[in-house]
Design a protein around this motif. Structure first.
Motif, PDB file in Angstrom:
ATOM      1  N   ARG A 107     -14.067 -10.939  11.962  1.00 12.98           N
ATOM      2  CA  ARG A 107     -12.849 -11.504  11.383  1.00 12.98           C
ATOM      3  C   ARG A 107     -11.979 -10.369  10.858  1.00 12.98           C
ATOM      4  NH1 ARG A 107     -12.760 -11.335   5.824  1.00 12.98           N
ATOM      5  NH2 ARG A 107     -14.761 -11.038   4.721  1.00 12.98           N
ATOM      6  N   ALA A 108     -10.813 -10.711  10.357  1.00  8.88           N
ATOM      7  CA  ALA A 108      -9.898  -9.719   9.798  1.00  8.88           C
ATOM      8  C   ALA A 108     -10.188  -9.538   8.303  1.00  8.88           C
ATOM      9  CB  ALA A 108      -8.454 -10.160  10.003  1.00  8.88           C
ATOM     10  N   TYR A 109     -10.442  -8.315   7.895  1.00  8.72           N
ATOM     11  CA  TYR A 109     -10.619  -7.965   6.492  1.00  8.72           C
ATOM     12  C   TYR A 109      -9.291  -7.394   5.976  1.00  8.72           C
ATOM     13  CZ  TYR A 109     -15.702  -8.376   7.155  1.00  8.72           C
ATOM     14  OH  TYR A 109     -16.968  -8.848   7.427  1.00  8.72           O
ATOM     15  N   GLN A 110      -8.779  -7.986   4.918  1.00  8.71           N
ATOM     16  CA  GLN A 110      -7.484  -7.566   4.377  1.00  8.71           C
ATOM     17  C   GLN A 110      -7.681  -6.450   3.349  1.00  8.71           C
ATOM     18  OE1 GLN A 110      -4.788  -8.797   5.832  1.00  8.71           O
ATOM     19  NE2 GLN A 110      -6.149 -10.122   7.054  1.00  8.71           N
ATOM     20  N   ILE A 111      -7.090  -5.308   3.627  1.00  6.19           N
ATOM     21  CA  ILE A 111      -7.241  -4.121   2.780  1.00  6.19           C
ATOM     22  C   ILE A 111      -5.923  -3.854   2.051  1.00  6.19           C
ATOM     23  CG2 ILE A 111      -7.923  -1.709   2.702  1.00  6.19           C
ATOM     24  CD1 ILE A 111     -10.072  -3.556   3.894  1.00  6.19           C
ATOM     25  N   VAL A 112      -6.012  -3.610   0.757  1.00  8.98           N
ATOM     26  CA  VAL A 112      -4.830  -3.260  -0.036  1.00  8.98           C
ATOM     27  C   VAL A 112      -5.162  -2.052  -0.906  1.00  8.98           C
ATOM     28  CG1 VAL A 112      -3.153  -3.977  -1.785  1.00  8.98           C
ATOM     29  CG2 VAL A 112      -4.008  -5.639  -0.103  1.00  8.98           C
ATOM     30  N   TYR A 113      -4.341  -1.006  -0.791  1.00  7.52           N
ATOM     31  CA  TYR A 113      -4.394   0.137  -1.694  1.00  7.52           C
ATOM     32  C   TYR A 113      -3.240   0.024  -2.683  1.00  7.52           C
ATOM     33  CZ  TYR A 113      -7.875   3.434   0.202  1.00  7.52           C
ATOM     34  OH  TYR A 113      -9.040   4.067   0.558  1.00  7.52           O
ATOM     35  N   THR A 114      -3.513   0.252  -3.955  1.00  5.97           N
ATOM     36  CA  THR A 114      -2.490   0.355  -4.977  1.00  5.97           C
ATOM     37  C   THR A 114      -2.479   1.785  -5.499  1.00  5.97           C
ATOM     38  OG1 THR A 114      -2.774  -1.954  -5.647  1.00  5.97           O
ATOM     39  CG2 THR A 114      -1.649  -0.494  -7.194  1.00  5.97           C
ATOM     40  N   LEU A 115      -1.314   2.420  -5.459  1.00  3.25           N
ATOM     41  CA  LEU A 115      -1.146   3.800  -5.921  1.00  3.25           C
ATOM     42  C   LEU A 115      -0.257   3.790  -7.154  1.00  3.25           C
ATOM     43  CD1 LEU A 115      -0.339   5.409  -2.444  1.00  3.25           C
ATOM     44  CD2 LEU A 115      -2.593   5.149  -3.508  1.00  3.25           C
ATOM     45  N   MET A 116      -0.669   4.502  -8.199  1.00  2.00           N
ATOM     46  CA  MET A 116       0.081   4.478  -9.454  1.00  2.00           C
ATOM     47  C   MET A 116       0.124   5.871 -10.067  1.00  2.00           C
ATOM     48  SD  MET A 116      -0.768   2.152 -12.837  1.00  2.00           S
ATOM     49  CE  MET A 116      -1.111   0.751 -11.739  1.00  2.00           C
ATOM     50  N   ASP A 117       1.280   6.236 -10.616  1.00  2.00           N
ATOM     51  CA  ASP A 117       1.353   7.508 -11.340  1.00  2.00           C
ATOM     52  C   ASP A 117       1.111   7.271 -12.828  1.00  2.00           C
ATOM     53  OD1 ASP A 117       3.751   6.641 -12.485  1.00  2.00           O
ATOM     54  OD2 ASP A 117       5.018   7.819 -11.147  1.00  2.00           O
ATOM     55  N   ALA A 118       1.121   8.351 -13.611  1.00  2.00           N
ATOM     56  CA  ALA A 118       0.786   8.252 -15.031  1.00  2.00           C
ATOM     57  C   ALA A 118       1.822   7.490 -15.834  1.00  2.00           C
ATOM     58  CB  ALA A 118       0.601   9.647 -15.623  1.00  2.00           C
ATOM     59  N   GLY A 175       3.220   4.671 -14.599  1.00  2.00           N
ATOM     60  CA  GLY A 175       3.154   3.279 -14.174  1.00  2.00           C
ATOM     61  C   GLY A 175       3.933   2.945 -12.924  1.00  2.00           C
ATOM     62  N   ASN A 176       4.618   3.911 -12.314  1.00  2.00           N
ATOM     63  CA  ASN A 176       5.321   3.645 -11.053  1.00  2.00           C
ATOM     64  C   ASN A 176       4.293   3.363  -9.962  1.00  2.00           C
ATOM     65  OD1 ASN A 176       8.032   4.256 -12.088  1.00  2.00           O
ATOM     66  ND2 ASN A 176       7.292   6.368 -12.213  1.00  2.00           N
ATOM     67  N   THR A 177       4.488   2.276  -9.201  1.00  2.00           N
ATOM     68  CA  THR A 177       3.428   1.739  -8.334  1.00  2.00           C
ATOM     69  C   THR A 177       3.932   1.446  -6.932  1.00  2.00           C
ATOM     70  OG1 THR A 177       2.376   0.718 -10.267  1.00  2.00           O
ATOM     71  CG2 THR A 177       1.735  -0.123  -8.108  1.00  2.00           C
ATOM     72  N   SER A 178       3.078   1.714  -5.946  1.00  2.00           N
ATOM     73  CA  SER A 178       3.336   1.305  -4.560  1.00  2.00           C
ATOM     74  C   SER A 178       2.043   0.744  -3.985  1.00  2.00           C
ATOM     75  CB  SER A 178       3.826   2.483  -3.716  1.00  2.00           C
ATOM     76  OG  SER A 178       2.806   3.462  -3.574  1.00  2.00           O
ATOM     77  N   LYS A 179       2.161   0.025  -2.867  1.00  2.00           N
ATOM     78  CA  LYS A 179       0.993  -0.576  -2.209  1.00  2.00           C
ATOM     79  C   LYS A 179       0.990  -0.261  -0.720  1.00  2.00           C
ATOM     80  CE  LYS A 179       0.399  -4.418  -5.483  1.00  2.00           C
ATOM     81  NZ  LYS A 179      -0.959  -4.034  -5.968  1.00  2.00           N
ATOM     82  N   VAL A 180      -0.209  -0.178  -0.165  1.00  2.00           N
ATOM     83  CA  VAL A 180      -0.423   0.000   1.271  1.00  2.00           C
ATOM     84  C   VAL A 180      -1.324  -1.136   1.736  1.00  2.00           C
ATOM     85  CG1 VAL A 180      -1.366   1.490   3.073  1.00  2.00           C
ATOM     86  CG2 VAL A 180      -0.225   2.512   1.087  1.00  2.00           C
ATOM     87  N   ARG A 181      -0.888  -1.861   2.749  1.00  2.00           N
ATOM     88  CA  ARG A 181      -1.658  -2.992   3.266  1.00  2.00           C
ATOM     89  C   ARG A 181      -1.962  -2.783   4.748  1.00  2.00           C
ATOM     90  NH1 ARG A 181      -0.730  -7.143  -0.604  1.00  2.00           N
ATOM     91  NH2 ARG A 181       1.082  -6.669  -1.940  1.00  2.00           N
ATOM     92  N   PHE A 182      -3.207  -3.080   5.129  1.00  2.00           N
ATOM     93  CA  PHE A 182      -3.572  -3.029   6.540  1.00  2.00           C
ATOM     94  C   PHE A 182      -4.810  -3.888   6.751  1.00  2.00           C
ATOM     95  CE2 PHE A 182      -5.575   0.514   4.420  1.00  2.00           C
ATOM     96  CZ  PHE A 182      -6.849   0.590   4.941  1.00  2.00           C
TER      97      PHE A 182
END
Length: 335
Positions: free
Chosen positions: A310-321, A323-330
């Protein structure tokens, strides 16, 4: 203007105006009376070690007044080939600092160092004064910024330690109200680590890297795998790239791993090569790795078992000190 007169003027002027307007907002006063921009941040991945402090830009010049961050005392005075002019300060609030790559000391310290250099006929000196010899007040000018030692351009390298433990700690949160930055970290690639004899990725049993563009289609895997990410933080007003403070990995909505680069002991530098592969940060803990900044949320050291088709949903959350945040999904497709 001779050196002694210049030192006296700096001591009189200091960072008084900036301290009056900003000191009440922060635990520490900033070391400079101009906008803060960094050339390097805490915990950046370096060859066989972590970067232990913050590198403050000084506009490409030397001789900027460096201010005491709080009340305390000068605990060590050094001139070395590696770090140039160095000043250690113990503060009353439980933290200590090392100021490296200075161009000069000021006041009585400058005179004492010069006399000792002539006496011992050596540029390198090391002085450990008693706590009552050189007390400092918040905002007092204690040195001038420089480019001495193994420095690659004018800047101030500032290490901050927790005095009671000796741990390196990230200084940035102390100055967050003096830093203008709304830029989130950005990922540059993913690495998948099939575990030897237990997993494979894209039909192979060796680590494979995937560009951000390639993540538009699923990664095919089976068995036990580990993930890693290459990512950097950025800052407004600078072209530099920095290390990422926090990385969180989630699989199907559940956290499996988190790294928080906020403190480390000197002895923990030895584990950096176990955590990283090149510039990729592993999102699992290798056997024997005792880095306290790594936290696995499952019972498998952060490893993932792809055991269903099946498909496993992966999410990375990146944050600096800050609190600025971005996400990577695959997606990882079990097959």
């Amino acid at each position: 203007m001779n050196g002694n007169l210049r030192s006296i003027l700096f001591l009189l002027v200091g960072c008084g105006f900036f301290v009056q307007t900003k000191a009440q907002d922060v635990l520490f006063n900033p070391p400079f009376d101009f906008p803060i921009v960094f050339s390097g941040n805490f915990g950046e991945i370096r060859a066989n070690h972590f970067h232990g402090g913050l590198d403050f830009k000084t506009g490409g010049v030397t001789g900027k007044p460096v201010c005491a961050l709080a009340d305390g005392y000068i605990s060590r005075i050094r001139v070395t080939h590696g770090s140039g002019y160095v000043l250690d300060v113990v503060y009353d609030n439980g933290y200590s600092t090392i100021n490296r790559h200075l161009s000069a000391f000021v006041g009585e310290i400058a005179r004492r160092v010069e006399e000792l250099q002539y006496k011992e006929e050596s540029w390198e000196v090391d002085i450990t004064p008693s706590p009552d010899e050189y007390p400092v007040k918040a905002g007092q000018v204690i040195a001038l910024s420089g480019n001495t030692g193994y420095s690659f351009g004018p800047h101030l390298h500032l290490d901050v330690f927790e005095t009671s433990t000796g741990d390196y700690v990230d200084p940035l949160p102390f100055f967050k109200k003096n830093v203008k930055d709304h830029t989130a970290p950005r990922a540059q690639g993913i690495m998948v680590f099939p575990q030897p004899g237990r997993g494979e990725v894209e039909g192979k049993q060796t680590p494979i890297t995937f560009s951000m563009q390639r993540l538009g289609k699923p990664i095919v895997a089976w068995g036990w795998i580990g993930l890693g990410i290459r990512a950097y933080d950025y800052m407004e007003g600078a072209q530099n790239r920095y290390g990422v403070h926090t990385v969180i990995l989630e699989v199907d909505g559940k956290e499996v791993f988190r790294s928080v680069v906020d403190r480390f002991a000197y002895e923990e530098n030895r584990y950096i090569n176990s955590w990283t592969k090149g510039q990729y940060m592993k999102s699992f803990i290798a056997p024997g790795n005792r880095l306290r900044m790594l936290h696995a949320s499952n019972d498998s050291r952060g490893l993932i078992n792809i055991d269903e088709e099946r498909a496993y949903q992966i999410v990375y959350t990146l944050m600096d000190a800050l609190g600025n945040t971005s996400k990577v999904r695959f997606t990882v497709q079990g097959k």
